[in-house]
Design a protein around this motif. Structure first.
Motif, PDB file in Angstrom:
ATOM      1  N   ASP A   1       0.834  -1.206   0.000  1.00 19.54           N
ATOM      2  CA  ASP A   1       0.000   0.000   0.000  1.00 19.54           C
ATOM      3  C   ASP A   1       0.870   1.258   0.000  1.00 19.54           C
ATOM      4  N   VAL A   2       1.920   1.219   0.812  1.00 17.49           N
ATOM      5  CA  VAL A   2       2.801   2.381   0.924  1.00 17.49           C
ATOM      6  C   VAL A   2       3.552   2.626  -0.381  1.00 17.49           C
ATOM      7  N   SER A   3       4.100   1.570  -0.942  1.00 19.81           N
ATOM      8  CA  SER A   3       4.871   1.729  -2.190  1.00 19.81           C
ATOM      9  C   SER A   3       3.984   2.275  -3.316  1.00 19.81           C
ATOM     10  N   LYS A   4       2.730   1.805  -3.371  1.00 14.78           N
ATOM     11  CA  LYS A   4       1.808   2.297  -4.398  1.00 14.78           C
ATOM     12  C   LYS A   4       1.452   3.766  -4.156  1.00 14.78           C
ATOM     13  N   ALA A   5       1.279   4.129  -2.881  1.00 17.94           N
ATOM     14  CA  ALA A   5       0.920   5.506  -2.563  1.00 17.94           C
ATOM     15  C   ALA A   5       2.042   6.478  -2.934  1.00 17.94           C
TER      16      ALA A   5
ATOM     17  N   ARG B   1      11.082  -2.703  -3.670  1.00 13.11           N
ATOM     18  CA  ARG B   1      12.523  -2.793  -3.438  1.00 13.11           C
ATOM     19  C   ARG B   1      13.073  -1.448  -2.970  1.00 13.11           C
ATOM     20  N   THR B   2      12.658  -0.374  -3.656  1.00 14.68           N
ATOM     21  CA  THR B   2      13.105   0.965  -3.255  1.00 14.68           C
ATOM     22  C   THR B   2      12.611   1.317  -1.864  1.00 14.68           C
ATOM     23  N   LEU B   3      11.370   0.921  -1.578  1.00 18.53           N
ATOM     24  CA  LEU B   3      10.803   1.179  -0.249  1.00 18.53           C
ATOM     25  C   LEU B   3      11.611   0.480   0.836  1.00 18.53           C
ATOM     26  N   TYR B   4      11.930  -0.788   0.604  1.00 17.28           N
ATOM     27  CA  TYR B   4      12.675  -1.557   1.612  1.00 17.28           C
ATOM     28  C   TYR B   4      14.129  -1.089   1.737  1.00 17.28           C
ATOM     29  N   GLU B   5      14.642  -0.455   0.699  1.00 16.64           N
ATOM     30  CA  GLU B   5      15.991   0.120   0.813  1.00 16.64           C
ATOM     31  C   GLU B   5      15.984   1.319   1.760  1.00 16.64           C
TER      32      GLU B   5
END
Length: 209
Positions: free
Chosen positions: A27-31, A37-41
């Motif tokens: 949900d966060v990555s889409k928002a 992958r970028t989010l978890y980095e």
């Protein structure tokens, strides 16, 4: 705005709107419009992201308290204003967020926030002492103890349960308890000031809400 700030802003909006459990990293990555992958980095886990959001939230509220202290004529004004700030904020957030925070026992207070809270306690105690000198508060009030209690962790879940049982909103419960608390500390002169401030407070909050 740097990426980490964009991620925290989007995540906080989702957490506040839906609650913690209902929000996934997808949900966060889409928002934000980025890959997982970028989010978890940027944030290695949902817990890490949540803690960063909570820290930001704490910083905002600490700043609001510092601002309130700067403009408050008396401790009574400070308390009523701070209650208004807190409750207006809580009304914009899904109760599920606070329930999840309590259930998961997420607490994040870094050294910088802790230091600012210590400063607020000191300023609050000084306002109480000034209130005693001006005849608004009883001389037997322990200013340091009151400041420590007021800046302890509030039981928001208890406030919600009381409100639900009485068929009223949390704002009413917290405001009522605040007034009772202040009256317990006040002199006759202070009680008159409380009556004046509460009347103004009620008029102002009705306009805001």
């Amino acid at each position: 705005m740097e990426l980490a700030q964009k991620i925290k802003a989007a995540a906080a909006q989702l957490f506040f709107k839906r609650g913690i459990k209902a929000v996934s990293m997808d949900d966060v990555s889409k928002a934000v419009g980025i890959s997982k992958r970028t989010l978890y980095e940027a944030f290695p886990s949902k817990d890490a992201l949540l803690m960063a959001c909570v820290e930001d939230m704490l910083n905002v509220h600490v700043q609001k308290m510092e601002d309130r202290i700067a403009v408050s004529e008396t401790f009574i004004d400070l308390m009523l204003g701070a209650v208004n700030d807190a409750m207006m904020f809580m009304e914009t957030i899904n109760p599920a967020f606070f329930e999840d925070i309590e259930r998961l026992n997420y607490v994040s207070v870094d050294d910088s926030v802790r230091s600012r809270l210590d400063g607020i306690r000191s300023k609050m105690a000084s306002l109480i002492e000034e209130g005693k000198e001006r005849g608004y508060l009883s001389q037997d009030v322990d200013s340091q103890l009151v400041a420590a209690v007021l800046l302890g962790e509030p039981n928001k879940g208890l406030m919600r349960r009381i409100a639900a049982a009485r068929g009223c909103d949390v704002f009413y419960v917290v405001k009522s308890l605040c007034v009772i608390f202040l009256r317990g500390m006040a002199t006759v002169k202070g009680a008159r000031l409380i009556d004046e401030r509460v009347a103004l407070f009620n008029k102002t909050t009705q306009t805001q809400r």
